[in-house]
Design an enzyme around this catalytic site. Structure first.
Site, PDB file in Angstrom:
ATOM      1  N   LEU A  13       0.818  -1.217   0.000  1.00  0.00           N
ATOM      2  CA  LEU A  13       0.000   0.000   0.000  1.00  0.00           C
ATOM      3  C   LEU A  13       0.849   1.263   0.000  1.00  0.00           C
ATOM      4  CD1 LEU A  13      -2.605  -1.393   2.504  1.00  0.00           C
ATOM      5  CD2 LEU A  13      -3.179  -0.518   0.239  1.00  0.00           C
ATOM      6  N   ASP A  60      14.657   1.937  11.371  1.00  0.00           N
ATOM      7  CA  ASP A  60      13.429   1.277  11.797  1.00  0.00           C
ATOM      8  C   ASP A  60      12.451   2.360  12.251  1.00  0.00           C
ATOM      9  OD1 ASP A  60      12.812  -1.848  12.593  1.00  0.00           O
ATOM     10  OD2 ASP A  60      11.590  -0.415  13.723  1.00  0.00           O
ATOM     11  N   ASN A  88       1.910   4.675   7.355  1.00  0.00           N
ATOM     12  CA  ASN A  88       1.509   3.439   6.664  1.00  0.00           C
ATOM     13  C   ASN A  88       2.323   2.224   7.103  1.00  0.00           C
ATOM     14  OD1 ASN A  88       0.564   1.717   4.217  1.00  0.00           O
ATOM     15  ND2 ASN A  88       2.790   1.847   3.973  1.00  0.00           N
ATOM     16  N   TYR A 169      -2.194  -8.576  16.081  1.00  0.00           N
ATOM     17  CA  TYR A 169      -2.196  -7.472  15.106  1.00  0.00           C
ATOM     18  C   TYR A 169      -3.353  -6.507  15.396  1.00  0.00           C
ATOM     19  CZ  TYR A 169      -2.862  -5.392  10.415  1.00  0.00           C
ATOM     20  OH  TYR A 169      -3.037  -4.540   9.351  1.00  0.00           O
ATOM     21  N   LYS A 173      -3.411  -2.415  16.274  1.00  0.00           N
ATOM     22  CA  LYS A 173      -4.122  -1.412  15.470  1.00  0.00           C
ATOM     23  C   LYS A 173      -5.157  -0.674  16.331  1.00  0.00           C
ATOM     24  CE  LYS A 173      -2.170  -1.881  11.415  1.00  0.00           C
ATOM     25  NZ  LYS A 173      -1.374  -0.794  10.828  1.00  0.00           N
ATOM     26  N   VAL A 202      -6.660  -6.147   1.258  1.00  0.00           N
ATOM     27  CA  VAL A 202      -5.911  -5.798   0.052  1.00  0.00           C
ATOM     28  C   VAL A 202      -4.849  -6.866  -0.238  1.00  0.00           C
ATOM     29  CG1 VAL A 202      -4.657  -3.947  -1.103  1.00  0.00           C
ATOM     30  CG2 VAL A 202      -6.153  -3.395   0.839  1.00  0.00           C
TER      31      VAL A 202
HETATM   32  N1  LIG Z   1      -2.954  -5.457   3.051  1.00  0.00           N
HETATM   33  C1  LIG Z   1      -4.060  -5.364   3.784  1.00  0.00           C
HETATM   34  O1  LIG Z   1      -5.058  -6.072   3.546  1.00  0.00           O
HETATM   35  C2  LIG Z   1      -4.136  -4.385   4.925  1.00  0.00           C
HETATM   36  C3  LIG Z   1      -5.371  -4.223   5.564  1.00  0.00           C
HETATM   37  C4  LIG Z   1      -5.470  -3.318   6.605  1.00  0.00           C
HETATM   38  C5  LIG Z   1      -4.365  -2.580   6.979  1.00  0.00           C
HETATM   39  N2  LIG Z   1      -3.175  -2.757   6.362  1.00  0.00           N
HETATM   40  C6  LIG Z   1      -2.042  -1.938   6.795  1.00  0.00           C
HETATM   41  O2  LIG Z   1      -1.459  -1.322   5.673  1.00  0.00           O
HETATM   42  C7  LIG Z   1      -0.107  -0.974   5.981  1.00  0.00           C
HETATM   43  C8  LIG Z   1       0.788  -1.424   4.832  1.00  0.00           C
HETATM   44  O3  LIG Z   1       0.777  -2.840   4.780  1.00  0.00           O
HETATM   45  P1  LIG Z   1       0.807  -3.666   3.417  1.00  0.00           P
HETATM   46  O4  LIG Z   1      -0.393  -4.515   3.398  1.00  0.00           O
HETATM   47  O5  LIG Z   1       1.084  -2.765   2.278  1.00  0.00           O
HETATM   48  O6  LIG Z   1       2.030  -4.654   3.697  1.00  0.00           O
HETATM   49  P2  LIG Z   1       3.551  -4.632   3.244  1.00  0.00           P
HETATM   50  O7  LIG Z   1       3.665  -4.680   1.754  1.00  0.00           O
HETATM   51  O8  LIG Z   1       4.192  -5.707   4.044  1.00  0.00           O
HETATM   52  O9  LIG Z   1       4.100  -3.217   3.707  1.00  0.00           O
HETATM   53  C9  LIG Z   1       4.529  -2.976   5.015  1.00  0.00           C
HETATM   54  C10 LIG Z   1       5.475  -1.794   4.955  1.00  0.00           C
HETATM   55  O10 LIG Z   1       5.834  -1.448   6.307  1.00  0.00           O
HETATM   56  C11 LIG Z   1       7.249  -1.417   6.388  1.00  0.00           C
HETATM   57  N3  LIG Z   1       7.697  -1.813   7.721  1.00  0.00           N
HETATM   58  C12 LIG Z   1       7.385  -2.960   8.375  1.00  0.00           C
HETATM   59  N4  LIG Z   1       8.010  -2.996   9.568  1.00  0.00           N
HETATM   60  C13 LIG Z   1       8.728  -1.844   9.658  1.00  0.00           C
HETATM   61  C14 LIG Z   1       9.592  -1.307  10.648  1.00  0.00           C
HETATM   62  N5  LIG Z   1       9.833  -1.962  11.776  1.00  0.00           N
HETATM   63  N6  LIG Z   1      10.174  -0.107  10.415  1.00  0.00           N
HETATM   64  C15 LIG Z   1       9.948   0.551   9.249  1.00  0.00           C
HETATM   65  N7  LIG Z   1       9.138   0.096   8.273  1.00  0.00           N
HETATM   66  C16 LIG Z   1       8.538  -1.100   8.478  1.00  0.00           C
HETATM   67  C17 LIG Z   1       7.745  -2.409   5.343  1.00  0.00           C
HETATM   68  O11 LIG Z   1       9.083  -2.099   5.030  1.00  0.00           O
HETATM   69  P3  LIG Z   1      10.202  -3.216   4.711  1.00  0.00           P
HETATM   70  O12 LIG Z   1      10.174  -3.394   3.225  1.00  0.00           O
HETATM   71  O13 LIG Z   1      11.463  -2.588   5.200  1.00  0.00           O
HETATM   72  O14 LIG Z   1       9.829  -4.454   5.463  1.00  0.00           O
HETATM   73  C18 LIG Z   1       6.769  -2.114   4.216  1.00  0.00           C
HETATM   74  O15 LIG Z   1       7.164  -0.982   3.497  1.00  0.00           O
HETATM   75  C19 LIG Z   1       0.215  -1.645   7.314  1.00  0.00           C
HETATM   76  O16 LIG Z   1       0.120  -0.696   8.349  1.00  0.00           O
HETATM   77  C20 LIG Z   1      -0.892  -2.688   7.441  1.00  0.00           C
HETATM   78  O17 LIG Z   1      -1.150  -3.007   8.779  1.00  0.00           O
HETATM   79  C21 LIG Z   1      -3.023  -3.646   5.333  1.00  0.00           C
END
Ligand SMILES: NC(=O)c1ccc[n+]([C@@H]2O[C@H](COP(=O)([O-])OP(=O)(O)OC[C@H]3O[C@@H](n4cnc5c(N)ncnc54)[C@H](OP(=O)(O)O)[C@@H]3O)[C@@H](O)[C@H]2O)c1
Length: 274
Positions: A13, A60, A88, A169, A173, A202
């Site tokens: 995202l 981080d 995000n 999780y 949140k 997503v």
């Molecule tokens: N996908 C869904 O269905 C969904 C639904 C509801 C909410 N969300 C929320 O949307 C947001 C983005 O998630 P996503 O689904 O796009 O997953 P994602 O592709 O795994 O993205 C997560 C992002 O967060 C970064 N991150 C994780 N741990 C970190 C840390 N300790 N320090 C700095 N950066 C960190 C990751 O960076 P690295 O590349 O360095 O790991 C990556 O850029 C999250 O907050 C998630 O909870 C997602």
């Protein structure tokens, strides 16, 4: 010339937010990541040359010193102000994906470790983020701060549909939703709109179905069955492009005047999570 800081733009995202927002050359978009070279490569390969995109490195999200440094680097790019801060980045744990909380607690040390990591990244890291960037947001014209949250943190859907997975999780949140509402309570008088927005479910390409056990496939089927009871039109996770369009429309339409300060909203701008 609206300016945006978005965390976690390396993938999913976050990258899609970066892509959509920086598609308007009038926007300046600053992405915070742990892996700057690979993110810059991805930006160059997939988006081409976008002079309005800046990638900053942090070790981080839970490092307050790094976030202070990123805020100082942002000042150098924007001249001191920031319009949108998008929290995000998130730790999407799989520890809790297939078992209820009572089963997770049968491994108390593992539970503790994963819970602590979720809280450090998804809650405390974002408090550091908010604090590091508040001086810039207060100087911005738009003054919007958004946490990317999850409908899994909604108590009603959890209890009405017995959604027992994702407990750790969801707790992180839910805590972040409260943090965001508390910041709203502090800064509403200064014209800052804080919001928690769930993007829906997503597909960010992280679930490799061929690697799941039969039990894990069955747990996902159970969860999706409950989602379908909740929303009969639910067809499965949507593409990031659609989810981000929805989320942007929610933050564009939300305002302090409409009473949205500190709210926890879905991608539809209400409490319909799917
Ligand atoms: N996908 C869904 O269905 C969904 C639904 C509801 C909410 N969300 C929320 O949307 C947001 C983005 O998630 P996503 O689904 O796009 O997953 P994602 O592709 O795994 O993205 C997560 C992002 O967060 C970064 N991150 C994780 N741990 C970190 C840390 N300790 N320090 C700095 N950066 C960190 C990751 O960076 P690295 O590349 O360095 O790991 C990556 O850029 C999250 O907050 C998630 O909870 C997602």
């Amino acid at each position: 010339m609206p300016s945006y800081v978005v965390t976690g733009v390396s993938s999913g995202l976050g990258f899609e937010i970066l892509r959509q927002v920086s598609g308007n050359p009038n926007n300046t978009v600053i992405g915070l990541v742990r892996n700057k070279p690979s993110t810059e490569k991805k930006v160059a390969e997939e988006l081409g040359d976008r002079p309005n995109v800046h990638i900053l490195s942090i070790a981080d999200i839970s490092s307050p010193e790094d976030l202070e440094r990123a805020a100082a680097a942002t000042v150098a790019i924007t001249g001191g102000a920031l319009d949108f801060l998008i929290a995000n980045a998130g730790y999407v744990t799989t520890f809790d994906a297939f078992d209820p909380i009572g089963v997770l607690a049968e491994n108390p040390h593992e539970l503790h470790e994963d819970f602590q990591k979720c809280m450090n990244v998804n809650v405390i890291g974002n408090i550091y983020l908010y604090n590091a960037f508040m001086p810039l947001v207060l100087k911005g014209e738009v003054k919007k701060v958004v946490a990317v949250s999850s409908g899994m943190a909604d108590i009603e859907i959890c209890r009405d549909y017995d959604i027992y997975t994702g407990a750790v999780y969801a707790c992180s949140k839910a805590a972040m939703n409260v943090v965001t509402a508390k910041y709203s309570a502090q800064y509403k008088k200064d014209g800052v709109l804080f919001l928690s927005i769930c993007p829906g479910t997503v597909d960010v390409g992280k679930i490799q179905s061929n690697r799941l056990t039969q039990r894990q496939v069955a747990e996902y089927a159970t969860l999706f069955g409950k989602f379908q009871q909740y929303q009969p039109n639910f067809k499965g996770p949507v593409a990031p492009e659609q989810a981000v369009k929805d989320v942007i429309s929610v933050w564009e339409n939300a305002s302090l005047e409409n009473g949205d300060g500190g709210a926890f909203l879905s991608h539809l701008g209400n409490k319909q999570w799917l």
